[in-house]
Design a protein around this motif. Structure first.
Motif, short mmCIF file in Angstrom:
data_model
loop_
_atom_site.label_atom_id
_atom_site.label_comp_id
_atom_site.label_asym_id
_atom_site.label_seq_id
_atom_site.Cartn_x
_atom_site.Cartn_y
_atom_site.Cartn_z
N GLN A 161 12.47 -15.47 5.33
CA GLN A 161 13.04 -14.54 3.92
C GLN A 161 12.75 -15.32 2.89
N GLN A 162 12.16 -16.16 2.37
CA GLN A 162 12.70 -16.75 0.78
C GLN A 162 10.75 -16.39 0.63
N ASP A 178 9.83 -18.34 -2.34
CA ASP A 178 9.46 -19.49 -2.81
C ASP A 178 9.13 -20.71 -1.86
N LYS A 204 18.63 -17.05 6.64
CA LYS A 204 17.14 -16.81 5.77
C LYS A 204 16.48 -16.34 6.58
N TRP A 205 16.40 -16.49 7.64
CA TRP A 205 15.23 -16.94 8.67
C TRP A 205 15.72 -16.53 10.29
N VAL A 234 15.39 -23.93 5.06
CA VAL A 234 14.69 -22.33 4.37
C VAL A 234 16.52 -22.09 3.40
N GLY A 235 16.88 -22.40 4.74
CA GLY A 235 18.71 -22.14 4.03
C GLY A 235 19.03 -21.03 5.04
#
Length: 67
Positions: free
Chosen positions: A43-44, A46, A28-29, A24-25
């Motif tokens: 929170q991504q 794509d 971003k979670w 996810v990165g």
């Protein structure tokens, strides 16, 4: 996206962190350990829900899309 999980503690969180960071990165979670459903918030936009559930299942955790 929000998922109900069985990520119950900081030890569990440390196990999933490298996998979710990669998928996810970083940043971003998050997991709400104070919520009884242990809600994982992604929170991504794509990424598919199946990718998250497969990633967690692959390391021994469960995740179900929260309604």
């Amino acid at each position: 996206m929000k998922f109900k999980t069985n990520i119950n503690c900081n030890g569990c969180l440390s196990k999933v962190t490298p996998h979710l960071d990669k998928k996810v990165g970083t940043g971003k979670w998050s997991v709400d350990l104070d919520n009884s459903d242990k809600i994982l918030t992604i929170q991504q936009a794509d990424i598919k829900a199946e990718e998250i559930t497969e990633t967690l299942n692959g390391i021994g955790f469960k995740a179900a899309l929260a309604e």
